[in-house]
Scaffold this motif. Structure first.
Motif, PDB file in Angstrom:
ATOM      1  N   SER A 101      16.466  39.150   0.884  1.00 41.20           N
ATOM      2  CA  SER A 101      15.319  38.749   0.073  1.00 41.20           C
ATOM      3  C   SER A 101      14.428  37.804   0.859  1.00 41.20           C
ATOM      4  CB  SER A 101      15.777  38.048  -1.209  1.00 41.20           C
ATOM      5  OG  SER A 101      14.650  37.569  -1.921  1.00 41.20           O
ATOM      6  N   THR A 102      13.136  38.069   0.845  1.00 41.18           N
ATOM      7  CA  THR A 102      12.180  37.176   1.495  1.00 41.18           C
ATOM      8  C   THR A 102      11.380  36.374   0.480  1.00 41.18           C
ATOM      9  OG1 THR A 102      10.515  38.928   1.549  1.00 41.18           O
ATOM     10  CG2 THR A 102      11.934  38.700   3.497  1.00 41.18           C
ATOM     11  N   THR A 103      11.623  36.589  -0.814  1.00 46.68           N
ATOM     12  CA  THR A 103      10.816  35.935  -1.837  1.00 46.68           C
ATOM     13  C   THR A 103      11.571  34.924  -2.686  1.00 46.68           C
ATOM     14  OG1 THR A 103      11.207  37.770  -3.349  1.00 46.68           O
ATOM     15  CG2 THR A 103       9.192  37.850  -2.046  1.00 46.68           C
ATOM     16  N   LEU A 104      12.872  35.108  -2.903  1.00 45.42           N
ATOM     17  CA  LEU A 104      13.618  34.225  -3.781  1.00 45.42           C
ATOM     18  C   LEU A 104      14.789  33.580  -3.049  1.00 45.42           C
ATOM     19  CD1 LEU A 104      13.844  36.340  -7.076  1.00 45.42           C
ATOM     20  CD2 LEU A 104      12.234  34.520  -6.528  1.00 45.42           C
ATOM     21  N   THR A 105      15.167  32.395  -3.507  1.00 45.87           N
ATOM     22  CA  THR A 105      16.329  31.670  -3.013  1.00 45.87           C
ATOM     23  C   THR A 105      17.287  31.484  -4.167  1.00 45.87           C
ATOM     24  OG1 THR A 105      14.946  30.489  -1.420  1.00 45.87           O
ATOM     25  CG2 THR A 105      17.093  29.509  -1.918  1.00 45.87           C
ATOM     26  N   TYR A 144      20.023  29.386  -6.364  1.00 47.05           N
ATOM     27  CA  TYR A 144      20.230  27.972  -6.657  1.00 47.05           C
ATOM     28  C   TYR A 144      21.164  27.845  -7.844  1.00 47.05           C
ATOM     29  CZ  TYR A 144      19.227  23.029  -7.150  1.00 47.05           C
ATOM     30  OH  TYR A 144      19.334  21.671  -7.182  1.00 47.05           O
ATOM     31  N   TYR A 192      15.069  31.562  -7.394  1.00 47.29           N
ATOM     32  CA  TYR A 192      13.791  30.900  -7.620  1.00 47.29           C
ATOM     33  C   TYR A 192      12.868  30.999  -6.415  1.00 47.29           C
ATOM     34  CZ  TYR A 192      14.797  26.998  -4.508  1.00 47.29           C
ATOM     35  OH  TYR A 192      15.049  26.249  -3.399  1.00 47.29           O
ATOM     36  N   THR A 193      11.610  30.725  -6.669  1.00 48.30           N
ATOM     37  CA  THR A 193      10.612  30.495  -5.646  1.00 48.30           C
ATOM     38  C   THR A 193       9.675  29.419  -6.171  1.00 48.30           C
ATOM     39  OG1 THR A 193       9.015  31.551  -4.155  1.00 48.30           O
ATOM     40  CG2 THR A 193       8.969  32.249  -6.462  1.00 48.30           C
ATOM     41  N   GLN A 194       9.126  28.607  -5.275  1.00 50.59           N
ATOM     42  CA  GLN A 194       8.167  27.590  -5.699  1.00 50.59           C
ATOM     43  C   GLN A 194       6.798  28.241  -5.835  1.00 50.59           C
ATOM     44  OE1 GLN A 194       8.540  24.466  -2.751  1.00 50.59           O
ATOM     45  NE2 GLN A 194      10.087  23.453  -3.987  1.00 50.59           N
ATOM     46  N   ILE A 195       6.081  27.859  -6.889  1.00 49.98           N
ATOM     47  CA  ILE A 195       4.770  28.439  -7.155  1.00 49.98           C
ATOM     48  C   ILE A 195       3.903  27.390  -7.824  1.00 49.98           C
ATOM     49  CG2 ILE A 195       5.412  29.398  -9.407  1.00 49.98           C
ATOM     50  CD1 ILE A 195       3.709  31.867  -8.606  1.00 49.98           C
ATOM     51  N   SER A 208      21.164  25.086  -2.759  1.00 49.60           N
ATOM     52  CA  SER A 208      20.362  26.273  -2.494  1.00 49.60           C
ATOM     53  C   SER A 208      21.027  27.095  -1.406  1.00 49.60           C
ATOM     54  CB  SER A 208      18.960  25.887  -2.000  1.00 49.60           C
ATOM     55  OG  SER A 208      18.209  25.287  -3.009  1.00 49.60           O
ATOM     56  N   TYR A 250      20.651  41.072  -3.572  1.00 48.47           N
ATOM     57  CA  TYR A 250      19.360  41.738  -3.614  1.00 48.47           C
ATOM     58  C   TYR A 250      19.508  43.143  -3.063  1.00 48.47           C
ATOM     59  CZ  TYR A 250      14.478  42.828  -2.579  1.00 48.47           C
ATOM     60  OH  TYR A 250      13.254  43.423  -2.515  1.00 48.47           O
TER      61      TYR A 250
END
Length: 176
Positions: free
Chosen positions: A26-30, A32, A75-78, A20, A47
């Motif tokens: 970007s503050t929302t996605l990483t 990977y 991605y982001t965890q949700i 990762s 971004y």
């Protein structure tokens, strides 16, 4: 054109592999990438905070049967119910690649593991829109075409992909 597909899914656990990295701005996605055969060169995610767009440049390989992924994604965890939409506004076919193996789209995964359960909606370079999944961690993936577009997406003619989860039901669709 438009199309849709639906499936039910359940999740289990799997271990995390890969790398990762932060995406600048970007503050929302990483970013990977799964290392199972994915070259570490030429891979990037950027971004544009002015336009709110992400650009992913990647490479990978398709294995048959595909029990281990070799993919790049942001991605982001949700948890819980959600709706993801993405407007694909470009897609290139690198020299020497089979158009059917070049893909871009949306995916929900149970984990970051290369053999994780998942469900996706993608556009292939062959202009097929496909829905696919892996029901069991480490199992084979399955996919089915549910639409065809007349041309690859451009900034003036994007392809909108949508992936929705409500409870254990996942629905995917597309529109041009």
């Amino acid at each position: 054109g438009t199309g849709s597909s639906s499936s039910s899914s359940s999740s289990g656990g799997a271990s995390v592999t890969g790398t990762s990295t932060a995406i600048a701005g970007s503050t929302t996605l990483t970013n990977y990438f799964v290392e199972a055969g994915l070259p570490a060169t030429g891979i990037s995610t950027s971004y544009d905070s002015v336009n709110g767009t992400y650009t992913l440049t990647s490479a990978g390989k398709y294995s048959s049967p595909p029990v281990s992924d070799s993919v790049q994604y942001a991605y982001t965890q949700i948890t819980g119910d959600f709706t993801f939409t993405a407007d694909l506004n470009s897609m290139s076919l690198p020299t020497g690649y089979n158009a059917a193996d070049v893909t871009a789209g949306l995916m929900i995964r149970n984990s970051l593991s290369a053999s994780s359960q998942f469900y996706y909606v993608v556009l292939r370079g062959s202009k097929q829109v496909r829905a696919g999944y892996r029901k069991l961690a480490g199992g084979n993936q399955e996919s089915q075409a549910f639409g065809t577009v007349t041309a690859l997406p451009t900034a003036t003619a994007p392809l909108r992909l949508k992936l929705v989860r409500v409870g254990q039901t996942i629905t995917v669709s597309y529109s041009t």
